[in-house]
Design an enzyme around this catalytic site. Structure first.
Site, PDB file in Angstrom:
ATOM      1  N   GLY A   1       0.831  -1.197   0.000  1.00 48.03           N
ATOM      2  CA  GLY A   1       0.000   0.000   0.000  1.00 48.03           C
ATOM      3  C   GLY A   1       0.866   1.247   0.000  1.00 48.03           C
ATOM      4  O   GLY A   1       1.979   1.227   0.536  1.00 48.03           O
TER       5      GLY A   1
ATOM      6  N   GLN B   1       2.781  10.061   1.075  1.00 45.66           N
ATOM      7  CA  GLN B   1       4.068   9.368   1.190  1.00 45.66           C
ATOM      8  C   GLN B   1       5.016   9.685   0.032  1.00 45.66           C
ATOM      9  O   GLN B   1       6.213   9.422   0.117  1.00 45.66           O
ATOM     10  CB  GLN B   1       3.861   7.849   1.261  1.00 45.66           C
ATOM     11  CG  GLN B   1       3.245   7.397   2.576  1.00 45.66           C
ATOM     12  CD  GLN B   1       3.126   5.887   2.613  1.00 45.66           C
ATOM     13  OE1 GLN B   1       2.195   5.318   2.069  1.00 45.66           O
ATOM     14  NE2 GLN B   1       4.087   5.233   3.227  1.00 45.66           N
TER      15      GLN B   1
ATOM     16  N   CYS C   1       5.516   0.009   7.308  1.00 41.62           N
ATOM     17  CA  CYS C   1       5.150   1.138   6.464  1.00 41.62           C
ATOM     18  C   CYS C   1       6.370   1.527   5.632  1.00 41.62           C
ATOM     19  O   CYS C   1       7.484   1.546   6.151  1.00 41.62           O
ATOM     20  CB  CYS C   1       4.725   2.308   7.357  1.00 41.62           C
ATOM     21  SG  CYS C   1       4.264   3.784   6.434  1.00 41.62           S
ATOM     22  N   LEU C   2       6.138   1.868   4.368  1.00 41.09           N
ATOM     23  CA  LEU C   2       7.262   2.235   3.496  1.00 41.09           C
ATOM     24  C   LEU C   2       7.941   3.516   3.965  1.00 41.09           C
ATOM     25  O   LEU C   2       9.096   3.761   3.622  1.00 41.09           O
ATOM     26  CB  LEU C   2       6.790   2.379   2.044  1.00 41.09           C
ATOM     27  CG  LEU C   2       6.328   1.067   1.377  1.00 41.09           C
ATOM     28  CD1 LEU C   2       5.772   1.350  -0.012  1.00 41.09           C
ATOM     29  CD2 LEU C   2       7.461   0.049   1.308  1.00 41.09           C
TER      30      LEU C   2
ATOM     31  N   HIS D   1      -4.877   1.425   7.284  1.00 42.79           N
ATOM     32  CA  HIS D   1      -3.544   2.025   7.429  1.00 42.79           C
ATOM     33  C   HIS D   1      -3.345   3.128   6.372  1.00 42.79           C
ATOM     34  O   HIS D   1      -2.857   4.218   6.692  1.00 42.79           O
ATOM     35  CB  HIS D   1      -2.500   0.902   7.277  1.00 42.79           C
ATOM     36  CG  HIS D   1      -1.067   1.334   7.237  1.00 42.79           C
ATOM     37  ND1 HIS D   1      -0.125   0.885   8.138  1.00 42.79           N
ATOM     38  CD2 HIS D   1      -0.402   2.153   6.383  1.00 42.79           C
ATOM     39  CE1 HIS D   1       1.052   1.433   7.834  1.00 42.79           C
ATOM     40  NE2 HIS D   1       0.918   2.198   6.775  1.00 42.79           N
ATOM     41  N   GLU D   2      -3.747   2.842   5.133  1.00 41.57           N
ATOM     42  CA  GLU D   2      -3.551   3.817   4.048  1.00 41.57           C
ATOM     43  C   GLU D   2      -4.447   5.044   4.221  1.00 41.57           C
ATOM     44  O   GLU D   2      -4.003   6.170   4.007  1.00 41.57           O
ATOM     45  CB  GLU D   2      -3.788   3.174   2.677  1.00 41.57           C
ATOM     46  CG  GLU D   2      -2.851   2.018   2.333  1.00 41.57           C
ATOM     47  CD  GLU D   2      -1.384   2.308   2.586  1.00 41.57           C
ATOM     48  OE1 GLU D   2      -0.951   3.462   2.394  1.00 41.57           O
ATOM     49  OE2 GLU D   2      -0.666   1.382   3.000  1.00 41.57           O
TER      50      GLU D   2
ATOM     51  N   HIS E   1      -3.064   7.488   6.546  1.00 44.33           N
ATOM     52  CA  HIS E   1      -2.044   8.380   5.965  1.00 44.33           C
ATOM     53  C   HIS E   1      -2.676   9.675   5.445  1.00 44.33           C
ATOM     54  O   HIS E   1      -2.052  10.731   5.473  1.00 44.33           O
ATOM     55  CB  HIS E   1      -1.330   7.694   4.796  1.00 44.33           C
ATOM     56  CG  HIS E   1      -0.170   6.822   5.190  1.00 44.33           C
ATOM     57  ND1 HIS E   1       0.929   7.299   5.849  1.00 44.33           N
ATOM     58  CD2 HIS E   1       0.071   5.496   4.988  1.00 44.33           C
ATOM     59  CE1 HIS E   1       1.798   6.311   6.044  1.00 44.33           C
ATOM     60  NE2 HIS E   1       1.297   5.201   5.535  1.00 44.33           N
TER      61      HIS E   1
HETATM   62 NI    NI Z   1       2.220   3.298   5.572  1.00 43.67          NI
END
Ligand code: NI
Length: 173
Positions: free
Chosen positions: A46, A51, A95-96, A137-138, A141
């Protein structure tokens, strides 16, 4: 198609509540391709607009992890959780924007999500399992929230300090 640079925590752009997308353009369709490719390349399941510094409510997702299964790339414009189960689920999230950090987070186990796709079509879908965790989660963000915000302050500060150190080291190279 361009791979976009993924912002690392801490970054003020990851703390912002971002506005909805007002109109669907060719630029947005190009962004969808970029975000999905950036996510697959990372690799991740995701990626949310902020991000990569895109300050609008867009999310790329594909929680199909098994290589033998058909990929299911989803690009959500203005996704919204319209219902959540009382039953919860704990998942060890990553998370990225926080590479190599993981922690257990408890969230509703099932959610109904409504979003618009790049053709302007509205979708509503029921998600469970990893998909439910990931979509929540997304969407977090888009509201300036990271999974570490669910942790106890001490643990969150520890991760933040490690990320600050990582970013300092990267800046020196
Ligand atoms: Ni994330």
């Amino acid at each position: 198609m361009t791979l976009r640079k993924i912002l690392l925590h801490p970054d003020p752009r990851l703390k912002k509540v971002v506005p909805s997308v007002e109109n669907i353009s060719d630029d947005l369709r190009a962004l969808a391709d970029d975000m999905l490719e950036t996510m697959y390349d990372a690799p991740g399941i995701g990626l949310a607009g902020p991000q990569i510094g895109v300050m609008h409510r867009v999310v790329a997702m594909d929680c199909v992890k098994d290589e033998n299964e058909t990929p299911r790339p989803l690009f959500m414009i203005n996704p919204e959780i319209i219902a959540s189960s009382d039953e919860t689920n704990v998942y060890n999230e990553g998370c990225l924007s926080l590479p190599e950090h993981f922690a257990d987070v408890e969230r509703p186990a099932e959610v109904d999500v409504r979003w618009t796709d790049v053709d302007g079509k509205e979708h509503t879908e029921h998600f469970d399992g990893l998909w439910a965790t990931c979509v929540q989660h997304e969407i977090d963000h888009l509201d300036g929230k990271l999974f570490i915000d669910y942790l106890k302050p001490l643990k969150r500060q520890m991760i933040t300090r490690k990320m600050q150190k990582l970013k300092r080291e990267q800046a020196r190279v």
